[in-house]
Motif scaffolding. Structure first.
Motif, PDB file in Angstrom:
ATOM      1  N   SER A  85      58.983 104.938  44.198  1.00 45.82           N
ATOM      2  CA  SER A  85      60.422 104.696  44.207  1.00 45.82           C
ATOM      3  C   SER A  85      61.160 106.010  44.453  1.00 45.82           C
ATOM      4  CB  SER A  85      60.858 104.103  42.868  1.00 45.82           C
ATOM      5  OG  SER A  85      60.737 105.090  41.843  1.00 45.82           O
ATOM      6  N   PRO A  86      62.464 105.952  44.764  1.00 41.68           N
ATOM      7  CA  PRO A  86      63.224 107.194  44.943  1.00 41.68           C
ATOM      8  C   PRO A  86      63.206 108.071  43.691  1.00 41.68           C
ATOM      9  CG  PRO A  86      64.484 105.315  45.739  1.00 41.68           C
ATOM     10  CD  PRO A  86      63.280 104.760  45.048  1.00 41.68           C
ATOM     11  N   GLU A  87      63.339 107.438  42.527  1.00 45.43           N
ATOM     12  CA  GLU A  87      63.366 108.196  41.275  1.00 45.43           C
ATOM     13  C   GLU A  87      62.029 108.888  41.021  1.00 45.43           C
ATOM     14  OE1 GLU A  87      66.405 105.234  41.559  1.00 45.43           O
ATOM     15  OE2 GLU A  87      64.222 104.985  41.620  1.00 45.43           O
ATOM     16  N   GLU A  88      60.931 108.179  41.290  1.00 42.54           N
ATOM     17  CA  GLU A  88      59.604 108.791  41.125  1.00 42.54           C
ATOM     18  C   GLU A  88      59.421 109.947  42.099  1.00 42.54           C
ATOM     19  OE1 GLU A  88      56.313 105.558  39.991  1.00 42.54           O
ATOM     20  OE2 GLU A  88      57.591 104.943  41.664  1.00 42.54           O
ATOM     21  N   TRP A  89      59.878 109.753  43.345  1.00 45.82           N
ATOM     22  CA  TRP A  89      59.671 110.788  44.357  1.00 45.82           C
ATOM     23  C   TRP A  89      60.428 112.064  43.996  1.00 45.82           C
ATOM     24  CZ3 TRP A  89      62.326 113.880  47.713  1.00 45.82           C
ATOM     25  CH2 TRP A  89      61.558 114.515  48.708  1.00 45.82           C
ATOM     26  N   LEU A  90      61.609 111.920  43.420  1.00 44.08           N
ATOM     27  CA  LEU A  90      62.364 113.103  43.018  1.00 44.08           C
ATOM     28  C   LEU A  90      61.620 113.890  41.936  1.00 44.08           C
ATOM     29  CD1 LEU A  90      65.969 111.606  43.027  1.00 44.08           C
ATOM     30  CD2 LEU A  90      65.074 113.367  44.585  1.00 44.08           C
ATOM     31  N   ARG A  91      60.803 113.203  41.139  1.00 43.75           N
ATOM     32  CA  ARG A  91      59.960 113.880  40.153  1.00 43.75           C
ATOM     33  C   ARG A  91      58.679 114.408  40.773  1.00 43.75           C
ATOM     34  NH1 ARG A  91      60.698 109.086  37.197  1.00 43.75           N
ATOM     35  NH2 ARG A  91      58.446 108.703  37.307  1.00 43.75           N
TER      36      ARG A  91
ATOM     37  N   GLY B  42      48.150 110.412  38.491  1.00 46.93           N
ATOM     38  CA  GLY B  42      47.673 109.384  39.401  1.00 46.93           C
ATOM     39  C   GLY B  42      48.476 109.226  40.674  1.00 46.93           C
ATOM     40  N   TYR B  43      49.383 110.161  40.978  1.00 47.53           N
ATOM     41  CA  TYR B  43      50.169 110.090  42.212  1.00 47.53           C
ATOM     42  C   TYR B  43      49.386 110.702  43.371  1.00 47.53           C
ATOM     43  CZ  TYR B  43      54.344 108.547  39.726  1.00 47.53           C
ATOM     44  OH  TYR B  43      55.240 107.820  38.984  1.00 47.53           O
ATOM     45  N   LEU B  44      49.386 109.993  44.482  1.00 47.08           N
ATOM     46  CA  LEU B  44      48.637 110.417  45.664  1.00 47.08           C
ATOM     47  C   LEU B  44      49.486 111.332  46.539  1.00 47.08           C
ATOM     48  CD1 LEU B  44      46.200 110.188  47.642  1.00 47.08           C
ATOM     49  CD2 LEU B  44      47.291 108.120  48.564  1.00 47.08           C
TER      50      LEU B  44
ATOM     51  N   GLY C 144      56.895 114.741  47.752  1.00 48.00           N
ATOM     52  CA  GLY C 144      55.737 114.826  48.630  1.00 48.00           C
ATOM     53  C   GLY C 144      54.710 113.757  48.362  1.00 48.00           C
ATOM     54  N   SER C 145      54.784 113.081  47.221  1.00 48.24           N
ATOM     55  CA  SER C 145      53.805 112.041  46.911  1.00 48.24           C
ATOM     56  C   SER C 145      54.128 110.750  47.666  1.00 48.24           C
ATOM     57  CB  SER C 145      53.786 111.752  45.407  1.00 48.24           C
ATOM     58  OG  SER C 145      52.949 110.642  45.124  1.00 48.24           O
ATOM     59  N   VAL C 146      53.089 109.953  47.925  1.00 50.68           N
ATOM     60  CA  VAL C 146      53.273 108.622  48.511  1.00 50.68           C
ATOM     61  C   VAL C 146      53.049 107.530  47.470  1.00 50.68           C
ATOM     62  CG1 VAL C 146      52.738 109.339  50.860  1.00 50.68           C
ATOM     63  CG2 VAL C 146      50.882 108.565  49.364  1.00 50.68           C
ATOM     64  N   GLY C 147      52.909 107.928  46.197  1.00 53.31           N
ATOM     65  CA  GLY C 147      52.918 106.937  45.145  1.00 53.31           C
ATOM     66  C   GLY C 147      51.596 106.694  44.458  1.00 53.31           C
ATOM     67  N   ARG C 148      51.594 105.625  43.664  1.00 50.82           N
ATOM     68  CA  ARG C 148      50.426 105.257  42.867  1.00 50.82           C
ATOM     69  C   ARG C 148      49.892 103.897  43.305  1.00 50.82           C
ATOM     70  NH1 ARG C 148      52.032 106.141  36.631  1.00 50.82           N
ATOM     71  NH2 ARG C 148      53.841 104.885  37.260  1.00 50.82           N
ATOM     72  N   ASP C 149      48.656 103.623  42.913  1.00 55.03           N
ATOM     73  CA  ASP C 149      48.032 102.340  43.229  1.00 55.03           C
ATOM     74  C   ASP C 149      48.404 101.309  42.165  1.00 55.03           C
ATOM     75  OD1 ASP C 149      46.591 103.088  41.009  1.00 55.03           O
ATOM     76  OD2 ASP C 149      44.702 103.386  42.052  1.00 55.03           O
ATOM     77  N   GLY C 150      47.633 100.222  42.118  1.00 55.88           N
ATOM     78  CA  GLY C 150      47.854  99.196  41.113  1.00 55.88           C
ATOM     79  C   GLY C 150      48.340  97.879  41.674  1.00 55.88           C
ATOM     80  N   PHE C 151      48.593  97.826  42.984  1.00 50.40           N
ATOM     81  CA  PHE C 151      49.111  96.608  43.597  1.00 50.40           C
ATOM     82  C   PHE C 151      48.068  95.948  44.499  1.00 50.40           C
ATOM     83  CE2 PHE C 151      52.593  99.415  42.655  1.00 50.40           C
ATOM     84  CZ  PHE C 151      53.516  98.593  42.039  1.00 50.40           C
ATOM     85  N   LEU C 152      47.285  96.748  45.184  1.00 51.83           N
ATOM     86  CA  LEU C 152      46.279  96.233  46.107  1.00 51.83           C
ATOM     87  C   LEU C 152      45.191  97.295  46.230  1.00 51.83           C
ATOM     88  CD1 LEU C 152      45.853  93.734  47.997  1.00 51.83           C
ATOM     89  CD2 LEU C 152      46.789  95.119  49.852  1.00 51.83           C
ATOM     90  N   GLY C 153      44.187  97.221  45.386  1.00 51.54           N
ATOM     91  CA  GLY C 153      43.101  98.191  45.411  1.00 51.54           C
ATOM     92  C   GLY C 153      43.329  99.357  44.466  1.00 51.54           C
ATOM     93  N   THR C 154      42.218  99.990  44.069  1.00 51.54           N
ATOM     94  CA  THR C 154      42.239 101.138  43.164  1.00 51.54           C
ATOM     95  C   THR C 154      41.889 102.400  43.936  1.00 51.54           C
ATOM     96  OG1 THR C 154      41.547  99.743  41.311  1.00 51.54           O
ATOM     97  CG2 THR C 154      41.249 102.124  41.060  1.00 51.54           C
TER      98      THR C 154
ATOM     99  N   LYS D  25      63.000 114.148  53.844  1.00 49.52           N
ATOM    100  CA  LYS D  25      63.315 113.066  52.903  1.00 49.52           C
ATOM    101  C   LYS D  25      64.405 113.491  51.926  1.00 49.52           C
ATOM    102  CE  LYS D  25      61.128 109.635  49.923  1.00 49.52           C
ATOM    103  NZ  LYS D  25      59.861 108.965  49.580  1.00 49.52           N
ATOM    104  N   ARG D  26      64.373 114.738  51.511  1.00 48.83           N
ATOM    105  CA  ARG D  26      65.401 115.224  50.598  1.00 48.83           C
ATOM    106  C   ARG D  26      66.796 115.127  51.243  1.00 48.83           C
ATOM    107  NH1 ARG D  26      63.854 118.137  46.377  1.00 48.83           N
ATOM    108  NH2 ARG D  26      62.089 119.060  47.483  1.00 48.83           N
ATOM    109  N   ARG D  27      66.871 115.518  52.508  1.00 50.96           N
ATOM    110  CA  ARG D  27      68.159 115.456  53.211  1.00 50.96           C
ATOM    111  C   ARG D  27      68.623 114.010  53.394  1.00 50.96           C
ATOM    112  NH1 ARG D  27      67.637 119.924  58.121  1.00 50.96           N
ATOM    113  NH2 ARG D  27      67.048 121.721  56.817  1.00 50.96           N
TER     114      ARG D  27
END
Length: 504
Positions: free
Chosen positions: A310-316, A390-392, A319-329, A283-285
């Motif tokens: 998002s790309p900006e979140e991933w750079l921080r 809270g990042y998975l 390896g994460s696939v993100g946070r919840d809050g859109f569909l389920g906790t 993903k970095r490449r």
């Protein structure tokens, strides 16, 4: 949010080579005619249609006919063996089978093995076109929303039908959950040009094509994925949005630099990826090449929950696939069901207000997917942890974990390392029986064209992994295979591979 809401001369669907096009006017009229034909044939709300089709624009006609008729659509993977495809057609109780002409032989075999259905329409032999010509294109007063009932990919067993309750409302004024969620996240609209390089019998490609045509955008369908052809399609159609899986990124990165630099990708605003964990370095490449346009989500055919990053979140949070809050906790739970704190690894559950799905005709498997104490918390068997924000972070599927000498080994880690070796075209890491350790870690490698497999390369790959991983996580042995069992959406059919070693 349906095809009839848009300019009828606007392109709704086009093939990547530009040879087949479907306008919004055609999509509206033809889906209305098919819906009328299905009603005349006796289909009623809650009945099922099976679709055995390649990436043909007319698949979206079938999709919208079901969505405006209160029917379930079951798209069938045409790469399955005939008996497995027949199992799906029989299990979903399909009243109609619609198929591509190129798949006529398979459709006949499937119908014979499944014992039906009675009504079959071939997209290319005239039966489908006659059905539409004889039907009415006048919209009925009521067009109840339908839904898909898709089958999980079957990487850990025979595919299971994922059934959700039919939504209330009319197709003309009630958007689907996916339309609401993905429009919000990715800004789909009438200016969207969406490239779909994967087969639309799978959940994400089918649902995203549905979302794009619900919102007035243009879908660009590739017949099959080819790395350079995908770049050419982005340039030719000025693609703004696209969806990929990590194996596609690997193929793209392995193109020669002169090929990668040949195409203008400046129109690409959002490149979505999902379906499997993406190696961090891959993903970095890709970000270095395409810029900060890679948006990732984590979900499943079951649709029991979703995370975004998002790309900006991933750079921080690489390896994460993100946070919840859109569909389920999100809930990370131990084997005994306890909710685990941040940093501890366990089974990934999503909490919903009501049970989001059931496996069709299989209450045992439905119960297995539920939390022991909370039936509205469900899992698809993935394991991982959340950090303090809270990042998975996913570890692997529970079913693929290797226990070697009493230590848990997650094969995804070694696969992510080995796939970056220049000699490796594809790789699967599995646990194989070992008299001393219980299981030992084995890599099964498909080499790049022109590479000669053998003991010397096997030693090189083991050393390559050991330089980058703890030794117990690296493969002890390497086998070579002509091709690995992988679904067209990039998922390894690892259960089949592992079982072949357990059978000796």
């Amino acid at each position: 949010m349906y095809p009839g809401a848009y300019d009828p001369v606007r392109t709704a669907v086009v093939t990547a080579d530009g040879t087949r096009t479907l306008t919004y006017g055609q999509l509206e009229e033809r889906s209305l005619r098919l819906a009328d034909h299905l009603r005349a044939a006796g289909l009623r709300r809650g009945d099922h249609i099976a679709l055995l089709c390649d990436n043909d624009p007319r698949a979206l006609e079938v999709y919208w006919a079901t969505m405006r008729s209160g029917l379930y659509l079951t798209a069938v993977n045409h790469h399955l063996r005939a008996d497995d495809a027949a199992h799906i057609v029989r299990d979903c109780g399909a009243a109609v089978l619609i198929h591509s002409g190129t798949l006529a032989e398979l459709a006949t075999e499937v119908r014979e093995l499944a014992g039906g259905p009675a009504l079959v329409l071939d997209l290319d032999d005239g039966t489908y076109e006659k059905a539409l010509a004889d039907a009415c294109a006048v919209p009925p007063d009521r067009q109840p929303l339908g839904a898909d009932m898709l089958y999980s990919s079957g990487t850990t067993g025979r595919p299971k039908g994922v059934r959700t309750a039919l939504p209330d409302g009319d197709v003309r004024d009630q958007p689907t959950t996916y339309t609401v969620v993905f429009q919000t996240m990715y800004g789909f609209g009438e200016d969207t040009v969406y490239l779909s390089p994967a087969p639309i019998y799978h959940a994400a490609p089918l649902r995203f094509c549905g979302v794009v045509t619900a919102l007035g955008g243009t879908v660009v369908l590739m017949d099959t994925f080819d790395a350079e052809a995908a770049l050419a399609a982005v340039e030719r159609h000025r693609v703004t949005h696209s969806q990929w899986v990590p194996t596609m990124f690997v193929r793209l990165l392995k193109l020669p630099a002169r090929v990668r630099e040949r195409y203008d990708l400046s129109s690409l605003r959002i490149a979505i990826h999902a379906a499997a964990p993406c190696p961090v370095e891959v993903k970095r490449r890709m970000m270095q090449w395409w810029g900060p346009v890679l948006y990732e989500y984590y979900s499943s055919t079951e649709g029991n929950g979703i995370t975004f990053i998002s790309p900006e979140e991933w750079l921080r949070k690489p390896g994460s696939v993100g946070r919840d809050g859109f569909l389920g906790t999100l809930r990370i739970c131990a084997e005994d069901g306890r909710v685990l704190p941040a940093g501890e690894t366990g089974t990934v559950y999503f909490e919903r207000d009501e049970r989001p799905f059931q496996y069709h005709g299989d209450e045992d498997r439905t119960r297995e997917a539920q939390h022991p104490d909370h039936p509205n918390w469900t899992t698809t068997g993935d394991i991982g942890h959340v950090d303090e924000d809270g990042y998975l972070f996913l570890t692997d599927r529970k079913a693929f974990m290797i226990i070697s000498g009493g230590v848990n080994v997650y094969p995804q880690e070694a696969e992510d390392v080995l796939v970056l070796h220049p000699a490796v075209a594809d790789v699967a890491v599995v646990g194989v029986p070992d008299a001393e350790m219980g299981e030992s870690v084995k890599a099964v490698v498909q080499v790049e064209p022109g590479v000669v497999p053998g003991p010397e390369l096997a030693r090189e790959l083991v050393d390559f992994a050991r330089e980058r991983l703890a030794h117990y996580k690296a493969p002890r042995t390497v086998d070579f295979a002509e091709r690995l069992p992988r679904t067209p959406t990039g998922k390894l059919a690892k259960a089949r591979l592992r079982e072949s070693y357990r059978r000796g």
